[in-house]
Design a protein around this motif. Structure first.
Motif, PDB file in Angstrom:
ATOM      1  N   LEU A 160      -9.926  -6.670  -2.881  1.00  0.00           N
ATOM      2  CA  LEU A 160     -10.969  -7.048  -1.921  1.00  0.00           C
ATOM      3  C   LEU A 160     -11.843  -8.160  -2.482  1.00  0.00           C
ATOM      4  O   LEU A 160     -12.265  -9.063  -1.761  1.00  0.00           O
ATOM      5  N   ALA A 171      -4.683  -4.601  -0.987  1.00  0.00           N
ATOM      6  CA  ALA A 171      -6.040  -4.961  -0.565  1.00  0.00           C
ATOM      7  C   ALA A 171      -6.177  -6.460  -0.317  1.00  0.00           C
ATOM      8  O   ALA A 171      -7.016  -6.895   0.478  1.00  0.00           O
ATOM      9  N   VAL A 174     -16.713  -3.611   3.935  1.00  0.00           N
ATOM     10  CA  VAL A 174     -15.681  -3.224   4.908  1.00  0.00           C
ATOM     11  C   VAL A 174     -15.732  -1.726   5.212  1.00  0.00           C
ATOM     12  O   VAL A 174     -14.849  -1.200   5.873  1.00  0.00           O
ATOM     13  N   LEU A 209     -15.810  -3.038  -0.845  1.00  0.00           N
ATOM     14  CA  LEU A 209     -15.760  -1.790  -0.091  1.00  0.00           C
ATOM     15  C   LEU A 209     -17.037  -1.575   0.716  1.00  0.00           C
ATOM     16  O   LEU A 209     -16.999  -1.062   1.831  1.00  0.00           O
ATOM     17  N   SER A 246       0.830  -1.209   0.000  1.00  0.00           N
ATOM     18  CA  SER A 246       0.000   0.000   0.000  1.00  0.00           C
ATOM     19  C   SER A 246       0.862   1.256   0.000  1.00  0.00           C
ATOM     20  O   SER A 246       0.535   2.244  -0.669  1.00  0.00           O
ATOM     21  N   VAL A 250      -6.644   2.473   2.961  1.00  0.00           N
ATOM     22  CA  VAL A 250      -7.391   3.318   2.021  1.00  0.00           C
ATOM     23  C   VAL A 250      -7.584   4.709   2.592  1.00  0.00           C
ATOM     24  O   VAL A 250      -7.656   5.697   1.856  1.00  0.00           O
ATOM     25  N   VAL A 299      -7.808  -1.605  -5.533  1.00  0.00           N
ATOM     26  CA  VAL A 299      -8.356  -1.896  -4.211  1.00  0.00           C
ATOM     27  C   VAL A 299      -9.567  -2.820  -4.324  1.00  0.00           C
ATOM     28  O   VAL A 299      -9.676  -3.826  -3.615  1.00  0.00           O
ATOM     29  N   CYS A 300     -10.483  -2.493  -5.234  1.00  0.00           N
ATOM     30  CA  CYS A 300     -11.705  -3.292  -5.367  1.00  0.00           C
ATOM     31  C   CYS A 300     -11.397  -4.712  -5.833  1.00  0.00           C
ATOM     32  O   CYS A 300     -12.002  -5.683  -5.365  1.00  0.00           O
ATOM     33  N   VAL A 343      -7.660  -3.079   5.468  1.00  0.00           N
ATOM     34  CA  VAL A 343      -8.200  -2.149   4.474  1.00  0.00           C
ATOM     35  C   VAL A 343      -8.083  -0.694   4.902  1.00  0.00           C
ATOM     36  O   VAL A 343      -8.281   0.218   4.087  1.00  0.00           O
TER      37      VAL A 343
END
Length: 495
Positions: free
Chosen positions: A171, A139, A181, A178, A98, A147, A167-168, A144
């Motif tokens: 996950l 992710a 979470v 999203l 990240s 972010v 990110v999506c 998480v």
């Protein structure tokens, strides 16, 4: 000894340096001097991609301060954004993916801290791909809450989109989203994301077209993603219909299955194949389509033989009973009789050009010849030495001599979704299936309720339902002669 080793890593001779770097990576790198030498070598070996990759690999698991290590790794990615092997090595060495993504985002949004202010957007596409990759990796593996460290900046949409897509996707690989979470994020971040998804929905609504907006809306909250449902019908261009169906199918949108069932007969072969994979993954949608077939509103002949077999052997009793009733008239005949019935096709005139069209219609989801199709099943492209009788038998009786590497497997996950394909790899924690259409699916073992081999080929019996003897002759001719259709070989040689 440590100082001498550090000197070898820094040696002016790249061969000496690379050997020293490689050996350093074969043991746990804990000494600060060795770590510093590897970081310095990584920074300065700009013109030696092999040495840079080895430095990054040798830093994997190093006992180093995360901040300085991440800074050097990010600079390395910035300097060489199109080196995929280097990116792989950096992904292994990164203590926090990240933070790498965040540094790249910051450098691309503002005049870069590396490389000079006169060319801030050089190789922008490749750098956006890096951001997406490391956001996805983060992710998948980190809490998480990272972010929250990068609020969406609505003035630089392509960067936001790359970050958000990564990110999506990460996950999604963890079987979450999203929306699920969101309570772990700050209110500011949630509001920022909500504005971004709303803007994506409005942008798509104003100019509906396949692309990044459709992909991201597939991860959006339900009220934003619903805009895609209006574009799976025949009034939308095929490419948009296909992407909308794919992204809504990926998230298991509850309204998608009934819509696809209603429109099944009107779909093109490509979209029908995509829709069938989505419908047959869920028992309730499968039962709806089978009931329409039983009522005569949808033809059972629209279902390919492979899926017929899947349905008639389903673990769901209602699906299995309905399927066996619906497909009773389409059950594969005795293989010996079918082969005897098709023997005359081996002696009639055949046209490989017509055979190419048969191949495109019946075979490309699992086989590849030239530029057509994908290789999921055994490679059939080099069949010049195979006899026509051998090919006829392989097509009509695929289970007669099957390589056990190509057995079909059925998997039912804990959500009740059914998957099928060839088992290409398995570990203690997951299995990977290769499916028709060259799709690859990896499932965690913890989410598998049933894993079972059918003991049969992924290629189904019953293709004679869709291929006449003349078409079979043409298809076999194409398989044997496709290399010669460019006109370089006299037509009389083709048989």
């Amino acid at each position: 000894m440590t100082r001498r080793w550090a000197q070898l890593i820094a040696d002016a001779d790249p061969l000496v340096s690379e050997v020293a770097v490689r050996i350093a990576g074969q043991r746990e790198v804990t000494d600060p001097l060795i770590v510093a030498s590897l970081l310095d070598r990584l920074k300065n070996a700009v013109n030696d991609p092999g040495l840079r990759r080895q430095c990054a690999l040798s830093l994997t698991g190093a006992k180093a301060e995360p901040g300085p290590l991440t800074a050097v790794l990010a600079k390395t990615l910035w300097d060489t954004p199109d080196d995929a092997l280097l990116a792989d090595a950096v992904a292994l060495a990164a203590p926090q993916p990240s933070q790498l993504a965040i540094k790249l985002v910051s450098a691309l949004r503002q005049p870069p801290e590396w490389g000079g202010p006169d060319d801030p957007n050089d190789r922008r596409v490749e750098r956006l791909q890096q951001i997406e990759r490391f956001a996805e990796l983060a992710a998948r593996n980190e809490p998480v809450t990272f972010v929250d460290q990068l609020a969406v900046n609505e003035e630089v949409e392509d960067i936001d989109d790359a970050w958000l897509a990564g990110v999506c996707r990460g996950l999604s690989a963890r079987r979450t989203s999203l929306s699920e979470v969101g309570d772990q994020l700050t209110a500011v971040t949630r509001e920022s994301l909500a504005r971004r998804f709303a803007k994506l929905r409005q942008k798509f609504a104003d100019h509906p077209a396949p692309g990044r907006e459709v992909e991201l809306l597939g991860y959006a909250p339900r009220d934003e993603a619903d805009v895609l449902l209006g574009h799976i019908g025949p009034e939308s261009p095929p490419a948009l219909r296909q992407q909308a169906i794919e992204v809504l199918g990926r998230r298991g949108h509850p309204a998608l299955g009934p819509r696809l069932v209603d429109e099944f007969s009107s779909l093109s072969p490509e979209l029908r194949n995509l829709a069938a994979g989505i419908i047959f993954a869920r028992a309730e949608w499968t039962r709806s389509l089978l009931e329409m077939m039983a009522a005569g509103t949808v033809s059972p002949r629209l279902i390919d033989a492979n899926r017929v077999r899947q349905l008639t052997t389903s673990k769901d009793e209602q699906v299995r009973t309905l399927a066996n009733t619906v497909f009773a008239s389409l059950a594969p005949a005795d293989r010996s009789k079918v082969l005897a019935d098709y023997q005359p096709c081996l002696s009639i005139d055949a046209d490989p050009t017509r055979g190419r069209e048969v191949f495109k219609a019946q075979c490309i989801t699992c086989h590849r010849i030239g530029e057509l199709g994908v290789n999921v099943a055994p490679d059939i492209s080099d069949s010049r030495t195979k006899t026509r009788d051998y090919l006829l038998t392989a097509i009509l009786d695929p289970n007669r001599a099957i390589d056990n590497n190509y057995f079909s497997y059925t998997v039912v996950d804990v959500a009740g979704v059914t998957h099928s394909g060839i088992l290409t790899s398995e570990t203690a924690t997951s299995i990977t299936l290769k499916q028709p259409g060259d799709k690859v699916l990896t499932l965690p073992r913890a989410e598998i309720e049933l894993l079972q081999s059918s003991g049969q080929s992924l290629m189904p019996e019953g293709l004679e339902r869709n291929i006449t003897p003349q078409q079979m002759a043409d298809l076999i001719s194409f398989i044997k002669n496709w290399r010669y259709l460019d006109g370089t070989v006299p037509s009389e040689v083709i048989r």
